[in-house]
Scaffold this motif. Structure first.
Motif, PDB file in Angstrom:
ATOM      1  N   ARG A   6      86.230  -0.733 -57.008  1.00 34.14           N
ATOM      2  CA  ARG A   6      86.489  -1.866 -57.901  1.00 34.14           C
ATOM      3  C   ARG A   6      87.918  -2.373 -57.699  1.00 34.14           C
ATOM      4  O   ARG A   6      88.160  -3.581 -57.609  1.00 34.14           O
ATOM      5  CB  ARG A   6      86.264  -1.452 -59.357  1.00 34.14           C
ATOM      6  CG  ARG A   6      86.549  -2.552 -60.369  1.00 34.14           C
ATOM      7  CD  ARG A   6      86.067  -2.131 -61.760  1.00 34.14           C
ATOM      8  NE  ARG A   6      86.609  -0.834 -62.108  1.00 34.14           N
ATOM      9  CZ  ARG A   6      87.807  -0.639 -62.670  1.00 34.14           C
ATOM     10  NH1 ARG A   6      88.580  -1.666 -62.924  1.00 34.14           N
ATOM     11  NH2 ARG A   6      88.222   0.573 -62.989  1.00 34.14           N
ATOM     12  N   ALA A  77      79.729  -0.513 -48.408  1.00 38.58           N
ATOM     13  CA  ALA A  77      79.271  -0.078 -49.731  1.00 38.58           C
ATOM     14  C   ALA A  77      78.150  -0.980 -50.239  1.00 38.58           C
ATOM     15  O   ALA A  77      77.172  -0.512 -50.824  1.00 38.58           O
ATOM     16  CB  ALA A  77      80.448  -0.073 -50.709  1.00 38.58           C
ATOM     17  N   GLU A  78      78.286  -2.292 -49.993  1.00 42.34           N
ATOM     18  CA  GLU A  78      77.236  -3.226 -50.408  1.00 42.34           C
ATOM     19  C   GLU A  78      75.961  -3.004 -49.604  1.00 42.34           C
ATOM     20  O   GLU A  78      74.847  -3.061 -50.150  1.00 42.34           O
ATOM     21  CB  GLU A  78      77.728  -4.657 -50.237  1.00 42.34           C
ATOM     22  CG  GLU A  78      76.700  -5.738 -50.559  1.00 42.34           C
ATOM     23  CD  GLU A  78      76.207  -5.715 -51.988  1.00 42.34           C
ATOM     24  OE1 GLU A  78      75.149  -6.326 -52.254  1.00 42.34           O
ATOM     25  OE2 GLU A  78      76.855  -5.089 -52.851  1.00 42.34           O
ATOM     26  N   LEU A  80      74.979  -0.152 -48.312  1.00 40.94           N
ATOM     27  CA  LEU A  80      74.371   1.074 -48.850  1.00 40.94           C
ATOM     28  C   LEU A  80      73.594   0.768 -50.124  1.00 40.94           C
ATOM     29  O   LEU A  80      72.462   1.227 -50.299  1.00 40.94           O
ATOM     30  CB  LEU A  80      75.481   2.098 -49.124  1.00 40.94           C
ATOM     31  CG  LEU A  80      75.069   3.465 -49.670  1.00 40.94           C
ATOM     32  CD1 LEU A  80      76.065   4.526 -49.199  1.00 40.94           C
ATOM     33  CD2 LEU A  80      75.027   3.470 -51.198  1.00 40.94           C
ATOM     34  N   ARG A  81      74.197  -0.023 -51.011  1.00 44.88           N
ATOM     35  CA  ARG A  81      73.517  -0.362 -52.268  1.00 44.88           C
ATOM     36  C   ARG A  81      72.203  -1.092 -52.003  1.00 44.88           C
ATOM     37  O   ARG A  81      71.176  -0.793 -52.620  1.00 44.88           O
ATOM     38  CB  ARG A  81      74.436  -1.228 -53.134  1.00 44.88           C
ATOM     39  CG  ARG A  81      73.869  -1.540 -54.516  1.00 44.88           C
ATOM     40  CD  ARG A  81      74.608  -2.685 -55.170  1.00 44.88           C
ATOM     41  NE  ARG A  81      74.395  -3.942 -54.471  1.00 44.88           N
ATOM     42  CZ  ARG A  81      73.281  -4.675 -54.592  1.00 44.88           C
ATOM     43  NH1 ARG A  81      72.274  -4.266 -55.341  1.00 44.88           N
ATOM     44  NH2 ARG A  81      73.171  -5.818 -53.929  1.00 44.88           N
ATOM     45  N   ARG A  82      72.239  -2.045 -51.070  1.00 46.33           N
ATOM     46  CA  ARG A  82      71.027  -2.807 -50.773  1.00 46.33           C
ATOM     47  C   ARG A  82      69.928  -1.916 -50.202  1.00 46.33           C
ATOM     48  O   ARG A  82      68.759  -2.034 -50.572  1.00 46.33           O
ATOM     49  CB  ARG A  82      71.346  -3.926 -49.775  1.00 46.33           C
ATOM     50  CG  ARG A  82      72.172  -5.075 -50.333  1.00 46.33           C
ATOM     51  CD  ARG A  82      72.497  -6.062 -49.213  1.00 46.33           C
ATOM     52  NE  ARG A  82      73.431  -7.085 -49.626  1.00 46.33           N
ATOM     53  CZ  ARG A  82      73.082  -8.263 -50.128  1.00 46.33           C
ATOM     54  NH1 ARG A  82      71.796  -8.556 -50.278  1.00 46.33           N
ATOM     55  NH2 ARG A  82      73.998  -9.149 -50.460  1.00 46.33           N
ATOM     56  N   ARG A  83      70.296  -1.035 -49.265  1.00 45.04           N
ATOM     57  CA  ARG A  83      69.281  -0.175 -48.639  1.00 45.04           C
ATOM     58  C   ARG A  83      68.668   0.788 -49.644  1.00 45.04           C
ATOM     59  O   ARG A  83      67.450   1.013 -49.640  1.00 45.04           O
ATOM     60  CB  ARG A  83      69.891   0.581 -47.458  1.00 45.04           C
ATOM     61  CG  ARG A  83      70.188  -0.290 -46.244  1.00 45.04           C
ATOM     62  CD  ARG A  83      70.418   0.536 -44.991  1.00 45.04           C
ATOM     63  NE  ARG A  83      71.626   1.321 -45.059  1.00 45.04           N
ATOM     64  CZ  ARG A  83      72.810   0.920 -44.599  1.00 45.04           C
ATOM     65  NH1 ARG A  83      72.937  -0.285 -44.050  1.00 45.04           N
ATOM     66  NH2 ARG A  83      73.868   1.703 -44.689  1.00 45.04           N
ATOM     67  N   VAL A  84      69.502   1.363 -50.510  1.00 48.86           N
ATOM     68  CA  VAL A  84      68.985   2.284 -51.525  1.00 48.86           C
ATOM     69  C   VAL A  84      68.078   1.541 -52.491  1.00 48.86           C
ATOM     70  O   VAL A  84      67.004   2.029 -52.862  1.00 48.86           O
ATOM     71  CB  VAL A  84      70.152   2.973 -52.272  1.00 48.86           C
ATOM     72  CG1 VAL A  84      69.626   3.747 -53.481  1.00 48.86           C
ATOM     73  CG2 VAL A  84      70.888   3.921 -51.338  1.00 48.86           C
ATOM     74  N   HIS A  85      68.478   0.333 -52.888  1.00 48.74           N
ATOM     75  CA  HIS A  85      67.664  -0.455 -53.819  1.00 48.74           C
ATOM     76  C   HIS A  85      66.309  -0.782 -53.202  1.00 48.74           C
ATOM     77  O   HIS A  85      65.260  -0.683 -53.860  1.00 48.74           O
ATOM     78  CB  HIS A  85      68.398  -1.740 -54.200  1.00 48.74           C
ATOM     79  CG  HIS A  85      67.679  -2.557 -55.224  1.00 48.74           C
ATOM     80  ND1 HIS A  85      66.773  -3.543 -54.890  1.00 48.74           N
ATOM     81  CD2 HIS A  85      67.713  -2.516 -56.584  1.00 48.74           C
ATOM     82  CE1 HIS A  85      66.280  -4.093 -55.984  1.00 48.74           C
ATOM     83  NE2 HIS A  85      66.841  -3.489 -57.029  1.00 48.74           N
ATOM     84  N   ARG A  86      66.318  -1.172 -51.908  1.00 48.55           N
ATOM     85  CA  ARG A  86      65.037  -1.484 -51.255  1.00 48.55           C
ATOM     86  C   ARG A  86      64.155  -0.246 -51.148  1.00 48.55           C
ATOM     87  O   ARG A  86      62.940  -0.330 -51.319  1.00 48.55           O
ATOM     88  CB  ARG A  86      65.301  -2.071 -49.865  1.00 48.55           C
ATOM     89  CG  ARG A  86      65.838  -3.484 -49.877  1.00 48.55           C
ATOM     90  CD  ARG A  86      65.594  -4.180 -48.547  1.00 48.55           C
ATOM     91  NE  ARG A  86      66.269  -3.509 -47.446  1.00 48.55           N
ATOM     92  CZ  ARG A  86      67.410  -3.912 -46.926  1.00 48.55           C
ATOM     93  NH1 ARG A  86      68.040  -4.956 -47.429  1.00 48.55           N
ATOM     94  NH2 ARG A  86      67.952  -3.257 -45.912  1.00 48.55           N
ATOM     95  N   ASP A 136      77.065  -6.197 -44.579  1.00 45.06           N
ATOM     96  CA  ASP A 136      76.803  -6.064 -46.018  1.00 45.06           C
ATOM     97  C   ASP A 136      75.345  -5.755 -46.342  1.00 45.06           C
ATOM     98  O   ASP A 136      74.963  -5.712 -47.504  1.00 45.06           O
ATOM     99  CB  ASP A 136      77.268  -7.315 -46.773  1.00 45.06           C
ATOM    100  CG  ASP A 136      76.470  -8.574 -46.428  1.00 45.06           C
ATOM    101  OD1 ASP A 136      75.377  -8.469 -45.864  1.00 45.06           O
ATOM    102  OD2 ASP A 136      76.968  -9.681 -46.729  1.00 45.06           O
TER     103      ASP A 136
END
Length: 298
Positions: A6, A77-78, A80-86, A136
């Motif tokens: 952040r 980091a973004e 990683l977030r997208r792949r985990v969410h998918r 990203d």
């Protein structure tokens, strides 16, 4: 010490705006809060990141280095977030990014046939975001046109193609079978010169006595509009110029301009087996189309 993402986002906003008030508005937080977070980050890193006075905010050497490193870290980091969410929500997805003039239908169908449960998506990119989409996580692979920043990427060269100059239909050079780059020295290049490195080395190239800001052109359509309006010229790969035809502009081969290299790019940290499968598909498709893929590069 763990780096607070952040605070890194806050730092990048200030570094890009070079103004705490504008950065705070962009982040939708109060300026005193932003200032405290930046001071805390400087304390954690034991480095001064900005030189500030009442008139200006500038990056220190440490700040410039952090900006170089922070952007790919935040993009990773973004991703990683997208792949985990998918992975956690519904059908797995594989996304292919492509530049204008490149058609990926055959490759998309091939990977979909191999994995019937896979949702295959495509996304069109531009010169500005062709590698950003893999950093990203918006795309798993991206067809890119060199030159690009190789950091954090793996690249597989696929094929090359000629580049042409796009000019107004009644231009003095329109209708020529071929020209040399030197013939364009008096013209205004509409693009970022990084996209046409040879232009920087051209003697006697046009320089305005009162330089006009280069228009922000994010699509081929915008480039062609400016060319048609006599605002300058654009250098494009042949496939792009041929795909986006219109009656008021023409494209002319440039004999001494090197070919454009098309590569497949993916994030260095993306170890999905689907990426390896797609690379093989892309290489086979290039061969089937009569193109000449070269040895892989990293």
């Amino acid at each position: 010490m763990d780096v607070d993402l952040r605070k890194l986002r806050y730092f990048v906003a200030v570094a890009e705006e070079l103004h705490f008030g504008r950065a705070a508005a962009r982040l939708h937080i109060a300026q005193p809060v932003l200032s405290r977070q930046i001071r805390a980050l400087e304390h954690e890193l034991r480095a001064e990141l900005f030189l500030r006075d009442r008139r200006s905010t500038v990056l220190t050497e440490a700040g410039r280095q952090l900006l170089v490193d922070a952007r790919p870290l935040l993009a990773s980091a973004e991703a990683l977030r997208r792949r985990v969410h998918r992975a956690a929500h519904g059908r797995p997805t594989f996304t292919i990014a492509f530049m204008p003039g490149i058609i990926v239908t055959a490759e998309a169908r091939a990977i979909a046939r191999l994995h019937p449960d896979l949702s295959v998506a495509v996304v069109r990119t531009s010169w500005n975001d062709q590698v950003e989409v893999v950093h990203d996580g918006r795309a798993d692979v991206s067809y890119v046109r060199l030159p690009v920043d190789h950091r954090g990427l793996r690249l597989r060269p696929l094929f090359t193609e000629p580049r042409v100059v796009v000019l107004p239909r009644d231009h003095r050079l329109a209708g020529k079978e071929s020209i040399d780059l030197a013939d364009l020295a008096g013209e205004r290049l509409l693009q970022d010169p990084d996209a046409v490195p040879e232009w920087r080395d051209l003697p006697d190239r046009r320089t305005d006595p009162e330089p006009r800001p280069r228009p922000e052109l994010n699509s081929v359509e915008e480039k062609l509009e400016h060319v048609a309006a006599y605002a300058g010229m654009a250098i494009l790969p042949l496939s792009t110029a041929a795909f986006y035809t219109r009656p008021d502009v023409v494209h002319v081969p440039v004999a001494d301009l090197g070919h454009n290299q098309v590569c497949l790019a993916w994030a260095e940290g993306n170890r999905s087996p689907l990426v390896d499968e797609f690379v093989d598909i892309a290489v086979r498709q290039a061969r089937a189309a009569g193109l000449s893929p070269q040895e892989s590069a990293s």
